[in-house]
Design an enzyme around this catalytic site. Structure first.
Site, mmCIF file in Angstrom:
data_model
loop_
_atom_site.group_PDB
_atom_site.id
_atom_site.type_symbol
_atom_site.label_atom_id
_atom_site.label_comp_id
_atom_site.label_asym_id
_atom_site.label_seq_id
_atom_site.Cartn_x
_atom_site.Cartn_y
_atom_site.Cartn_z
ATOM 1 N N SER A 1 27.727 19.835 57.150
ATOM 2 C CA SER A 1 29.232 20.403 57.477
ATOM 3 C C SER A 1 30.189 19.988 56.326
ATOM 4 C CB SER A 1 29.376 20.009 59.062
ATOM 5 O OG SER A 1 30.667 20.383 59.309
ATOM 6 N N LYS A 2 31.287 20.216 56.540
ATOM 7 C CA LYS A 2 32.429 19.730 55.577
ATOM 8 C C LYS A 2 33.831 20.473 56.041
ATOM 9 C CE LYS A 2 32.754 17.117 51.699
ATOM 10 N NZ LYS A 2 31.706 16.215 51.670
ATOM 11 N N GLY A 3 34.772 19.647 55.919
ATOM 12 C CA GLY A 3 35.984 20.070 56.360
ATOM 13 C C GLY A 3 37.131 19.885 55.113
#
Ligand code: NAD
Length: 472
Positions: free
Chosen positions: A107-109
């Protein structure tokens, strides 16, 4: 650093490299597509009342693969954040976690913001509001999605996020595990801040234990006195440069930052340069080297090892041909574009890929998550017991007539491992074992000629196995 027009985007570049590897594997097209595709990207725009007006911010949280949960990946604060970038970084997290065997999906934000434009209390309000938007959709959650620091964020932001989660989930006993990279006094773990740079150091040391890989890069000897250029003296670049120069005796002959570069053929004192940056905001005016306003030609100087540790696309089709290093270790995510990767491979430059090189961060984040779930610091139960047993042995040995052990040996031997030592040991073990898996893959197949493809093969095979075992 802008890439040329004909260069694919960061996400496309990551996919080109993925496709190159996957072509060598015997996977069904359906499974390949399942692994490649990004599962979901949430985009949110929210308003915060600041300085007498409402300011709107846009952020993203992308989930690439949920073959294991929670999913994991940092949150970046930068003006350049966009969906393409967040999805590329989330995909890299999937491959990275599989490669270093941390039990997470990818995941990444990111939040489109220049953190330097805002006061600390304003940043806190913005971060908490962004966290609120993600928490209420379970995009921050100890069992489902666990962020960490990335460019422009650090311990401070992670502490705000953890506190925001606690306010919204007052009965969750595992709330601290909702985010990693927290300060030690807020549920963090010793050695997390240095972890990614420390991992780069362990990766370099392991590379130098593989003569056949060193030969590919035309390198001989040890790390001592090797000439290194570093781009970006932030969290990752600073720690990597510091450990490689202070502990392994390498010479950092150039550091590139956003306001220019500093060179010194005898080696730059990294601690002094970092203090100067913290005091003045940049490398300009540092008296331990020569300042260059234009840093582009500095990256192209002759050196043994180039460490891009700032951002993606630093080595691209525009400059790849002029890069004069033997080895690149990708401390940043995606610093070499797919086009540049090909140019450099053809020139014989060896590249230690990002999914391995900067995996120290997620590895120690994994340890922190486990610590939070077990609610006890590593080493707390064993340390004194270990020391007592060692004391017994020393007393027994010294009771034999004429037997004397030196004080320095006794001091070292009697010292039971604390949390920092255990974290470093776990990190070193991870970095060594993962490199060995990549190198073994490289040398066991005639159709694999570079470390990146080998790393992809190891990692994609593990993700595929996970999907096969659990079903879709
Ligand atoms: P950071 O914000 O602490 O540091 C980035 C540094 O790069 C800063 O010093 C900045 O001034 C410098 N920089 C920015 N633009 C530049 C330019 N054009 N030229 C030269 N220098 C420039 O960020 P970080 O956490 O060290 O992350 C750096 C890279 O490492 C990113 O690609 C990130 O995704 C990756 N990474 C970070 C971690 C982590 O634990 N922090 C883990 C894995 C990967």
């Amino acid at each position: 650093m802008s890439s040329p027009e004909n260069e694919p985007s960061f996400r496309e570049s990551t996919e080109i490299m993925f496709n190159r590897a996957v072509r060598l594997m015997d996977l069904s097209p359906g499974l390949v597509e399942k692994i490649r595709i990004c599962n979901a990207t949430y985009k949110v725009s929210f308003g915060v009342r600041l300085r007498g007006d409402i300011h709107t911010f846009t952020g993203y949280r992308s989930v690439h693969s949920e073959h294991m949960e929670p999913v994991k990946g940092g949150i970046r604060f930068a003006l350049s954040v966009n969906q393409d970038e967040v999805e590329a970084l989330a995909a890299l997290m999937t491959y990275k976690c599989a490669l270093v065997e941390t039990p997470f999906g990818g995941s990444k934000g990111g939040l489109c913001i220049d953190p330097r434009e805002w006061e600390e209390h304003e940043l806190e309000q913005i971060t908490r509001r962004f966290a609120y938007e993600l928490i209420k959709r379970d995009l921050i959650n100890p069992a489902q999605n666990v962020p960490a620091p990335d460019m422009g964020t650090g311990e401070r932001e992670m502490a705000w996020i953890a506190d925001q989660y606690k306010r919204m989930n007052t009965t969750d006993i595992n709330s601290s595990a909702c985010v990693t990279g927290k300060p030690l006094n807020a549920g963090g773990i010793a050695g997390r801040v240095e972890a990614t740079g420390r991992g780069v150091q362990y990766a370099m040391q392991e590379f130098f234990r593989h003569p056949e890989d060193m030969k590919m890069a035309n390198l001989t000897g040890k790390l001592k006195n090797k000439k290194i250029i570093v781009q970006g003296l932030g969290n990752v670049g600073y720690h990597a440069a510091k450990f490689l120069s202070e502990e392994d005796g390498a010479q950092i002959i150039a550091v590139l930052e956003f306001d220019g570069a500093v060179t010194n053929p005898d080696g730059i004192n990294i601690e002094d340069l970092k203090s100067h940056i913290l005091k003045t905001g940049g490398v300009k005016g540092f008296d331990g080297g020569i300042y260059h306003a234009d840093s582009e030609p500095i990256m192209e100087m002759e050196c043994d090892i180039l460490i891009p540790a700032a951002m993606e696309g630093a080595v691209n089709l525009k400059n790849a041909d002029r890069i004069k290093t033997k080895l690149i270790i990708e401390a940043a995510n995606g610093p070499v574009t797919s086009g540049a990767d090909e140019v450099l491979r053809n020139k014989g430059v060896v590249i230690i890929p990002d999914m391995y090189a900067n995996a120290g961060g997620v590895t120690v984040s994994y340890f922190e998550w486990v610590k939070n779930l077990s609610h006890i610091r590593f080493g707390r139960m064993q340390r004194r017991q270990e020391e007592t047993r060692h004391q017994l042995l020393i007393e027994e040995l010294e009771s034999i007539e004429g037997n004397h052990l030196s004080d320095s040996f006794k001091k070292k031997y009697l010292h039971g491992a604390g949390e920092l030592e255990l974290v470093r040991s776990g990190l070193e073990d991870t970095m060594r074992a993962s490199y060995q898996a990549i190198s073994t893959m490289l040398h066991s197949r005639d159709d694999v000629t570079d470390l990146r493809t080998a790393a992809f093969l190891v990692s994609i095979e593990r993700v595929a196995k996970s999907y096969r075992t659990k079903g879709l």
